[in-house]
Design a protein around this motif. Sequence first.
Motif, PDB file in Angstrom:
ATOM      1  N   GLU A   1       0.883  -1.169   0.000  1.00  0.00           N
ATOM      2  CA  GLU A   1       0.000   0.000   0.000  1.00  0.00           C
ATOM      3  C   GLU A   1       0.918   1.215   0.000  1.00  0.00           C
ATOM      4  O   GLU A   1       1.586   1.485   0.991  1.00  0.00           O
TER       5      GLU A   1
ATOM      6  N   GLU B   1       1.417  -6.520   8.602  1.00  0.00           N
ATOM      7  CA  GLU B   1       1.535  -5.285   7.826  1.00  0.00           C
ATOM      8  C   GLU B   1       2.596  -4.411   8.475  1.00  0.00           C
ATOM      9  O   GLU B   1       2.466  -4.013   9.621  1.00  0.00           O
TER      10      GLU B   1
ATOM     11  N   LYS C   1      -4.068  -6.294  14.383  1.00  0.00           N
ATOM     12  CA  LYS C   1      -4.673  -5.710  13.182  1.00  0.00           C
ATOM     13  C   LYS C   1      -6.144  -5.396  13.406  1.00  0.00           C
ATOM     14  O   LYS C   1      -6.922  -6.236  13.850  1.00  0.00           O
TER      15      LYS C   1
END
Length: 478
Positions: free
Chosen positions: A10, A213, A264
């Motif tokens: 991203e 992430e 998350k």
Amino acid sequence: MEWETVIGLEIHAQLATRSKIFSGSSTAFGAGANTQANLVDLGYPGVLPVLNHEAVRMAVRFGLAVAATVARRSVFARKNYFYPDLPKGYQISQYELPVVQSGSLDILLEDGSGKTVGITRAHLEEDAGKSLHEDFHGLSGIDLNRAGTPLLEIVSEPDMRSAKEAVAYMKKIHTLVRYLEICDGNMQEGSFRCDANVSVRPKGQKEFGTRAEIKNLNSFRFVERAINYEVERQVDLIEGGGKVVQETRLYDPDRGETRSMRSKEEANDYRYFPDPDLLPLVIDEALIESVRATLPELPDEKAARLVAEHGLSAYDAGVLTSSRELAAYYEAVVQDLGGQHKLAANWVMGELSGALTRDGLDITQSRVAAPALAQLVARIGDNTISGKIAKEVFEAMWTEGSGADEIIDARGLRQITDTSSIEKAIDEVMAGNPKQLADYRSGKDKLFGFFVGQVMKATQGKANPAQLNELLKRKLSG
Ligand code: ADP
Ligand code: MG
């Protein structure tokens, strides 16, 4: 057990608009804290956001460049969360209906292989402010200058299979946004950064593994290191009988490791809903066509042209088109030369790039301008100097700022192409080295190099190498 890495990025690109995405405040970097935040950026109640038209055009530019669908209708949503640098309590973003949908980008790897990476979406959103921890003992400072800066968040498919592929993809996006002039790409200032989603799975398994992430990576080197560390951590964990948990991690460049930041959150934690203060974003055909008409030649098109028309390899063309400025420099050199593409390419990618890196300069700050390099390359091409002497001339051009011809004349570097002078030097060397000559003639072929070296020494490196080789071969064999 063999493992396969799966990566999706991203990327956040700050759009190079002069004002913010929903307010008129300046987006210039480096101003005093909180001097570029107005009531909209501060999240005062009752104020209304007004969408920046230029940010929309930039998103469309990007969409067209990655052959994506530009949504005729997209929607701004509120992403709700609490953080001190987000005074409204929500970030305006796009969720279900982003402005750019399903595109793709080709990347070229170092080994020459290529790959297409899917781009799931790119959406417009506002950046948050910044929390400052240095200079504040036991406290945090909040600077809201960045709040409301337009971002294009570019989300890839989980198509990358190694840290190297992820870096190649990120570099390509970086190149592209700079060609498009929608982002300055300045990674130190945070204008271009990414979150890397990383998971591993046994080779051959179809389902993806659980991902972590890694947030806010702001250099290509950190992306590569963080991913490699994370892959090792996950594999060790699984092989030790553990399980990867879905979480957000932070990369610590000093220790070279990733650390857990928080578990998350799921999308529904954010309570996304359409922002009632903003109408849906409607983009018509006329806007898309007017943006399309202003697109520059894109890196892939440019590279293909350099391969087809200049006869360069795909790899060289890829390097030269990695930035618009570098490509412009190369094109200016060959335009002056009227040919000699490969030689010019080698000089731009070799000596010139080396000198730039050594002095920490970018191509626009080069101490040797394109016409000056063209003159130097021309002197190699017309046999005035050898490639080796040219390196010496280049160094002098770089440090002294004079032209190639000036240096060649001042230093008497003109190549000796006159056969009789070269022959004379050869004769002298042969006469001065009777033993080596006898050895050579009795079969010690390797001594040829010795004679080349001696003649070059005698001529201060100025004998034309091809001529010298030929004459020497003839004379030595008697
Ligand atoms: P979120 O918005 O919660 O971060 P998304 O589903 O939109 O989640 O995915 C974000 C990124 O994570 C995308 O780039 C996607 O390609 C990548 N991704 C999704 N699943 C995986 C996985 N199992 N391994 C690696 N990357 C993944
Ligand atoms: Mg995410």
